[in-house]
Design an enzyme around this catalytic site. Sequence first.
Site, PDB file in Angstrom:
ATOM      1  CD  GLN A 115      -3.884  -5.048   6.773  1.00  0.00           C
ATOM      2  OE1 GLN A 115      -3.914  -4.006   6.130  1.00  0.00           O
ATOM      3  NE2 GLN A 115      -4.382  -6.175   6.312  1.00  0.00           N
ATOM      4  CE  LYS A 156      -3.946  -2.165   2.309  1.00  0.00           C
ATOM      5  NZ  LYS A 156      -4.633  -2.422   3.566  1.00  0.00           N
ATOM      6  CG  ASP A 189     -10.120  -1.043   4.856  1.00  0.00           C
ATOM      7  OD1 ASP A 189      -9.841  -1.300   3.670  1.00  0.00           O
ATOM      8  OD2 ASP A 189      -9.394  -1.351   5.801  1.00  0.00           O
TER       9      ASP A 189
END
Length: 295
Positions: A96, A52, A119
């Site tokens: 995460q 990322k 997200d």
Amino acid sequence: MQLLDGKSCSEQIRQEIAKTVSQLKADGQRAPHLAAVLVGNDGASQNYVAFKVKDCEEVGLESTTIRLEDSITEQELLAKVDELNKDDAIDGFIVQLPLPKHIDENKIILAIDPAKDVDGFCPENVGRLNLGLPTFISATPNGIMELLRRYEIDTEGKHCVVLGRSNIVGTPMAVLMSRNTNPGNATVTIAHSRTKDLASFVRQSDIVVAAVGRPQMVPGDWIKPGATVIDVGINRIEKEDGKTKLIGDVEFEGASKRAGAITPVPGGVGPMTMAVLLANTVTAACRQAGVDEPA
């Protein structure tokens, strides 16, 4: 058989994002900023976050990685989330997953500001998705929809079987495929590991989205001739020489001989997930700055 190349498709999206970021800077705006919170030392999570960061650099986004020990308390992590919520220099951030077992993932997700939830996991954004309102859509399902759109896969009136019912992939994927959109307008069945006679559902489906996380759970001979196969699975297996390789939830060799279109593993859904996350960050930055969002 058409190979749905997520790598090349995601490269097109990244080029579009880079152009948008350049225009934002030319108009006097700062570069969009994505932050990632990484708890512990999980190898897969570390690699994912590293990719990322690399992708952010390539398209001109700012990125910050916040590394925390797996001994962090739930309250300490919630405090970090609150800090990011209030930081005007951060447009979007992710925490995460998975998190250490002593931390309630739902509590953390609930604490994220919906305006920075790139997200698309928090309840407000999930609710807006279900109502068909503008929102951040979970990157993997949204990436799949973009892949279908760019390859002009016909989904209207088709029978789509989604294997998997997670809140991250399976459930939002079913919602998106059933909506009155293009792609979309499919008749959707959600199946899973406990579905009786799973093979019969797959064999009659025009579109198969496999997101169960079990290596080659779907044999190639289950695939209906001409069907579109979207394999979300990323499973690491050890080869005879001791090295590892990635395989999907679908037995690719057999399925590719029957499918009309299929995603490879790796190089299919994964790159699209990354690209859409970057796009969501740009959208968040535009909303925060009060400027027009990219088309």
